[in-house]
Design a protein around this motif. Structure first.
Motif, PDB file in Angstrom:
ATOM      1  N   ALA A   1      12.918  -2.552   9.641  1.00  0.00           N
ATOM      2  CA  ALA A   1      13.530  -3.599   9.331  1.00  0.00           C
ATOM      3  C   ALA A   1      12.623  -4.161   7.992  1.00  0.00           C
ATOM      4  CB  ALA A   1      13.181  -4.716  10.516  1.00  0.00           C
ATOM      5  N   ILE A   2      12.703  -3.534   6.886  1.00  0.00           N
ATOM      6  CA  ILE A   2      11.883  -3.865   5.867  1.00  0.00           C
ATOM      7  C   ILE A   2      12.936  -3.856   4.536  1.00  0.00           C
ATOM      8  CG2 ILE A   2       9.729  -2.978   6.355  1.00  0.00           C
ATOM      9  CD1 ILE A   2      10.203  -0.448   4.747  1.00  0.00           C
ATOM     10  N   HIS A   3      12.471  -4.637   3.365  1.00  0.00           N
ATOM     11  CA  HIS A   3      13.383  -4.666   2.382  1.00  0.00           C
ATOM     12  C   HIS A   3      13.455  -3.389   1.725  1.00  0.00           C
ATOM     13  CE1 HIS A   3      14.578  -5.539  -1.950  1.00  0.00           C
ATOM     14  NE2 HIS A   3      15.296  -6.588  -1.194  1.00  0.00           N
ATOM     15  N   ARG A   4      14.570  -2.702   1.661  1.00  0.00           N
ATOM     16  CA  ARG A   4      14.963  -1.195   1.227  1.00  0.00           C
ATOM     17  C   ARG A   4      14.087  -1.012  -0.177  1.00  0.00           C
ATOM     18  NH1 ARG A   4      18.652   1.767   4.060  1.00  0.00           N
ATOM     19  NH2 ARG A   4      19.088   3.216   2.293  1.00  0.00           N
ATOM     20  N   GLY A   5      14.641  -1.928  -1.085  1.00  0.00           N
ATOM     21  CA  GLY A   5      13.864  -1.799  -2.593  1.00  0.00           C
ATOM     22  C   GLY A   5      12.435  -1.763  -2.684  1.00  0.00           C
ATOM     23  N   SER A   6      11.794  -2.242  -1.645  1.00  0.00           N
ATOM     24  CA  SER A   6      10.083  -2.549  -1.567  1.00  0.00           C
ATOM     25  C   SER A   6       9.626  -0.998  -1.461  1.00  0.00           C
ATOM     26  CB  SER A   6       9.551  -3.324  -0.448  1.00  0.00           C
ATOM     27  OG  SER A   6       9.896  -2.696   0.726  1.00  0.00           O
ATOM     28  N   VAL A   7      10.399   0.017  -0.860  1.00  0.00           N
ATOM     29  CA  VAL A   7       9.965   1.498  -0.970  1.00  0.00           C
ATOM     30  C   VAL A   7       9.506   1.988  -2.216  1.00  0.00           C
ATOM     31  CG1 VAL A   7      10.043   3.694   0.166  1.00  0.00           C
ATOM     32  CG2 VAL A   7      10.883   1.546   1.372  1.00  0.00           C
ATOM     33  N   ILE A   8      10.679   1.967  -3.050  1.00  0.00           N
ATOM     34  CA  ILE A   8      10.272   2.361  -4.336  1.00  0.00           C
ATOM     35  C   ILE A   8       9.667   1.675  -5.349  1.00  0.00           C
ATOM     36  CG2 ILE A   8      12.238   4.319  -3.946  1.00  0.00           C
ATOM     37  CD1 ILE A   8      13.771   2.479  -5.600  1.00  0.00           C
ATOM     38  N   THR A   9       9.802   0.302  -5.120  1.00  0.00           N
ATOM     39  CA  THR A   9       9.027  -0.559  -6.002  1.00  0.00           C
ATOM     40  C   THR A   9       7.450  -0.515  -5.691  1.00  0.00           C
ATOM     41  OG1 THR A   9      11.000  -2.111  -5.873  1.00  0.00           O
ATOM     42  CG2 THR A   9       9.062  -3.059  -6.643  1.00  0.00           C
ATOM     43  N   GLY A  10       7.207  -0.226  -4.412  1.00  0.00           N
ATOM     44  CA  GLY A  10       5.753  -0.141  -4.122  1.00  0.00           C
ATOM     45  C   GLY A  10       5.175   1.085  -5.053  1.00  0.00           C
ATOM     46  N   HIS A  11       5.898   2.040  -5.111  1.00  0.00           N
ATOM     47  CA  HIS A  11       5.664   3.387  -5.825  1.00  0.00           C
ATOM     48  C   HIS A  11       5.290   2.995  -7.273  1.00  0.00           C
ATOM     49  CE1 HIS A  11       5.248   6.925  -3.086  1.00  0.00           C
ATOM     50  NE2 HIS A  11       6.411   6.486  -2.505  1.00  0.00           N
ATOM     51  N   VAL A  12       6.432   2.289  -7.689  1.00  0.00           N
ATOM     52  CA  VAL A  12       6.314   2.107  -9.124  1.00  0.00           C
ATOM     53  C   VAL A  12       5.256   1.393  -9.727  1.00  0.00           C
ATOM     54  CG1 VAL A  12       7.447   0.959 -10.940  1.00  0.00           C
ATOM     55  CG2 VAL A  12       8.891   2.432  -9.465  1.00  0.00           C
ATOM     56  N   ILE A  13       5.073   0.189  -9.081  1.00  0.00           N
ATOM     57  CA  ILE A  13       3.887  -0.902  -9.237  1.00  0.00           C
ATOM     58  C   ILE A  13       2.535  -0.062  -8.953  1.00  0.00           C
ATOM     59  CG2 ILE A  13       2.654  -2.938  -8.860  1.00  0.00           C
ATOM     60  CD1 ILE A  13       5.090  -4.021  -7.738  1.00  0.00           C
ATOM     61  N   GLY A  14       2.348   0.770  -8.081  1.00  0.00           N
ATOM     62  CA  GLY A  14       1.154   1.462  -7.923  1.00  0.00           C
ATOM     63  C   GLY A  14       1.013   2.465  -9.133  1.00  0.00           C
ATOM     64  N   SER A  15       2.078   3.109  -9.556  1.00  0.00           N
ATOM     65  CA  SER A  15       1.865   4.017 -10.541  1.00  0.00           C
ATOM     66  C   SER A  15       1.497   3.477 -11.771  1.00  0.00           C
ATOM     67  CB  SER A  15       3.262   4.774 -10.715  1.00  0.00           C
ATOM     68  OG  SER A  15       3.073   5.722 -11.662  1.00  0.00           O
ATOM     69  N   VAL A  16       2.097   2.375 -12.082  1.00  0.00           N
ATOM     70  CA  VAL A  16       1.865   1.641 -13.310  1.00  0.00           C
ATOM     71  C   VAL A  16       0.338   1.236 -13.402  1.00  0.00           C
ATOM     72  CG1 VAL A  16       2.190  -0.466 -14.683  1.00  0.00           C
ATOM     73  CG2 VAL A  16       4.306   0.443 -13.614  1.00  0.00           C
ATOM     74  N   LEU A  17      -0.080   0.596 -12.044  1.00  0.00           N
ATOM     75  CA  LEU A  17      -1.576   0.416 -12.036  1.00  0.00           C
ATOM     76  C   LEU A  17      -2.448   1.701 -12.352  1.00  0.00           C
ATOM     77  CD1 LEU A  17      -1.425  -2.113  -8.961  1.00  0.00           C
ATOM     78  CD2 LEU A  17      -1.990  -2.621 -11.380  1.00  0.00           C
ATOM     79  N   GLN A  18      -2.147   2.715 -11.554  1.00  0.00           N
ATOM     80  CA  GLN A  18      -2.833   4.004 -11.945  1.00  0.00           C
ATOM     81  C   GLN A  18      -2.700   4.486 -13.599  1.00  0.00           C
ATOM     82  OE1 GLN A  18      -2.491   7.199  -8.921  1.00  0.00           O
ATOM     83  NE2 GLN A  18      -1.163   5.624  -7.798  1.00  0.00           N
ATOM     84  N   SER A  19      -1.745   4.083 -14.053  1.00  0.00           N
ATOM     85  CA  SER A  19      -1.561   4.718 -15.299  1.00  0.00           C
ATOM     86  C   SER A  19      -2.315   3.912 -16.452  1.00  0.00           C
ATOM     87  CB  SER A  19      -0.013   4.351 -15.849  1.00  0.00           C
ATOM     88  OG  SER A  19       0.885   5.343 -15.277  1.00  0.00           O
ATOM     89  N   VAL A  20      -2.379   2.591 -15.987  1.00  0.00           N
ATOM     90  CA  VAL A  20      -3.217   1.602 -16.840  1.00  0.00           C
ATOM     91  C   VAL A  20      -4.735   1.746 -16.656  1.00  0.00           C
ATOM     92  CG1 VAL A  20      -3.935  -0.994 -17.210  1.00  0.00           C
ATOM     93  CG2 VAL A  20      -1.442  -0.361 -16.967  1.00  0.00           C
TER      94      VAL A  20
ATOM     95  N   ALA B   1      14.387 -14.724   1.744  1.00  0.00           N
ATOM     96  CA  ALA B   1      14.644 -13.109   1.402  1.00  0.00           C
ATOM     97  C   ALA B   1      13.723 -12.622   0.496  1.00  0.00           C
ATOM     98  CB  ALA B   1      16.189 -12.964   1.109  1.00  0.00           C
ATOM     99  N   ALA B   2      13.567 -13.693  -0.588  1.00  0.00           N
ATOM    100  CA  ALA B   2      12.812 -13.050  -1.714  1.00  0.00           C
ATOM    101  C   ALA B   2      11.298 -12.910  -1.326  1.00  0.00           C
ATOM    102  CB  ALA B   2      12.804 -14.308  -2.698  1.00  0.00           C
ATOM    103  N   GLY B   3      10.667 -13.900  -0.404  1.00  0.00           N
ATOM    104  CA  GLY B   3       9.670 -13.848  -0.123  1.00  0.00           C
ATOM    105  C   GLY B   3       9.319 -12.641   0.873  1.00  0.00           C
ATOM    106  N   LEU B   4      10.201 -12.112   1.543  1.00  0.00           N
ATOM    107  CA  LEU B   4      10.188 -11.134   2.306  1.00  0.00           C
ATOM    108  C   LEU B   4      10.143  -9.711   1.540  1.00  0.00           C
ATOM    109  CD1 LEU B   4      12.647 -11.828   5.385  1.00  0.00           C
ATOM    110  CD2 LEU B   4      10.412 -11.683   5.479  1.00  0.00           C
ATOM    111  N   ALA B   5      10.976  -9.722   0.387  1.00  0.00           N
ATOM    112  CA  ALA B   5      11.012  -8.734  -0.322  1.00  0.00           C
ATOM    113  C   ALA B   5       9.421  -8.437  -1.144  1.00  0.00           C
ATOM    114  CB  ALA B   5      11.923  -8.878  -1.351  1.00  0.00           C
ATOM    115  N   VAL B   6       8.842  -9.846  -1.406  1.00  0.00           N
ATOM    116  CA  VAL B   6       7.571  -9.485  -2.139  1.00  0.00           C
ATOM    117  C   VAL B   6       6.546  -8.952  -1.095  1.00  0.00           C
ATOM    118  CG1 VAL B   6       5.762 -10.982  -3.114  1.00  0.00           C
ATOM    119  CG2 VAL B   6       8.045 -11.328  -3.468  1.00  0.00           C
ATOM    120  N   ARG B   7       6.561  -9.590   0.157  1.00  0.00           N
ATOM    121  CA  ARG B   7       5.653  -9.081   1.098  1.00  0.00           C
ATOM    122  C   ARG B   7       5.690  -7.624   1.536  1.00  0.00           C
ATOM    123  NH1 ARG B   7       6.977 -10.363   7.315  1.00  0.00           N
ATOM    124  NH2 ARG B   7       8.334  -8.729   6.651  1.00  0.00           N
TER     125      ARG B   7
END
Length: 263
Positions: free
Chosen positions: A103-122, A3-9
């Motif tokens: 059939a995707i990990h629900r948290g990945s949708v907003i987590t992807g936004h967050v990581i992308g935004s942090v990278l853009q901020s840096v 499950a953790a691997g699917l969430a990361v993917r």
């Protein structure tokens, strides 16, 4: 796959989607990035001599050293406004509702936004910092550990504001409302110690500027980069604000995303 691997993917897939979206529509990021750059040039070349004289008789280079750390954090506030707009667009265009049915990990949708935004901020901070160096900013007294601590603070601050911006985007009815709701993230640095010291502010206003999220982070970053006194209170408040806003934004975003789709 676990499950953790699917969430990361799934998170990496959403991150790639958001980065591609930002590359295809760079105008929003560039418009938000121009605000801190223009303020930096304005305060240095138009007000720099006057401001430095009022702060103890230094020259323009002293004021450049003072103002750049505040502008770096203001850059983060400007960049995450684009995140709120992007999330709101996904909500109003039905993409979020479509992701809920997949059939995707629900948290990945907003987590992807967050990581992308942090990278853009840096990346935005690096660009504004490069402009600051080009006009005379120097950090000769900072050690390697202090540079690492400064970078960690910037990433932590970007994460905190990004989670808040995601929550704003999720609750906004359209992109314009999301942009308006996130405007305080740009205005708060103007009410902090980014441009003038706290001692120069009226007594009735000083507590507001001193204890809001940006001022402790600015003073901590300023101390790390310039080798000045940070103060335990500023460091503790900066970390406390970052952690508190991160937890608040995360819980708000997850709760809002897990609600029924808008009708």
């Amino acid at each position: 796959m676990t499950a953790a691997g699917l969430a990361v993917r799934d998170t990496m897939t959403m991150l790639r989607r958001n980065l591609l979206h930002a590359r295809r529509y760079p105008s929003l990021t560039l418009n938000l990035l121009l605000t801190p750059i223009m303020l930096l040039l304005l305060f240095v070349y138009v007000f720099g001599d006057t401001m430095s004289a009022g702060m103890g008789g230094g020259d323009r280079s002293d004021y450049i050293a003072y103002v750049v750390p505040g502008l770096l954090l203001m850059t983060i506030g400007s960049t995450v406004v684009g995140t709120a707009v992007s999330v709101s667009n996904d909500m109003t265009e039905g993409i979020m509702a479509r992701f809920r049915t997949m059939a995707i990990h629900r948290g990945s949708v907003i987590t992807g936004h967050v990581i992308g935004s942090v990278l853009q901020s840096v990346l935005s901070v690096v660009l504004v910092g490069a402009v600051g160096v080009a006009i005379g900013f120097r950090s000769t007294d900072a050690t390697v550990l202090e540079w690492l601590a400064a970078f960690g603070l910037l990433v932590l601050f970007a994460s905190a504001l990004t989670w808040i911006a995601v929550g704003m985007g999720l609750v906004s009815p359209n992109a314009e409302a999301a942009s308006n709701n996130a405007t305080p993230l740009i205005l708060l640095p103007l009410l902090s110690s980014a441009f003038v010291p706290l001692d120069a502010m009226p007594g009735w206003f000083r507590p507001v500027a001193e204890y809001q999220p940006f001022t402790p982070a600015i003073e901590t970053l300023r101390g790390l980069l310039l080798g000045s006194e940070i103060g335990t209170q500023n460091a503790v408040l900066a970390v406390a604000w970052c952690l508190g806003l991160t937890v608040l934004g995360y819980r708000w975003s997850r709760a809002t995303f897990n609600r029924e789709p808008r009708r």
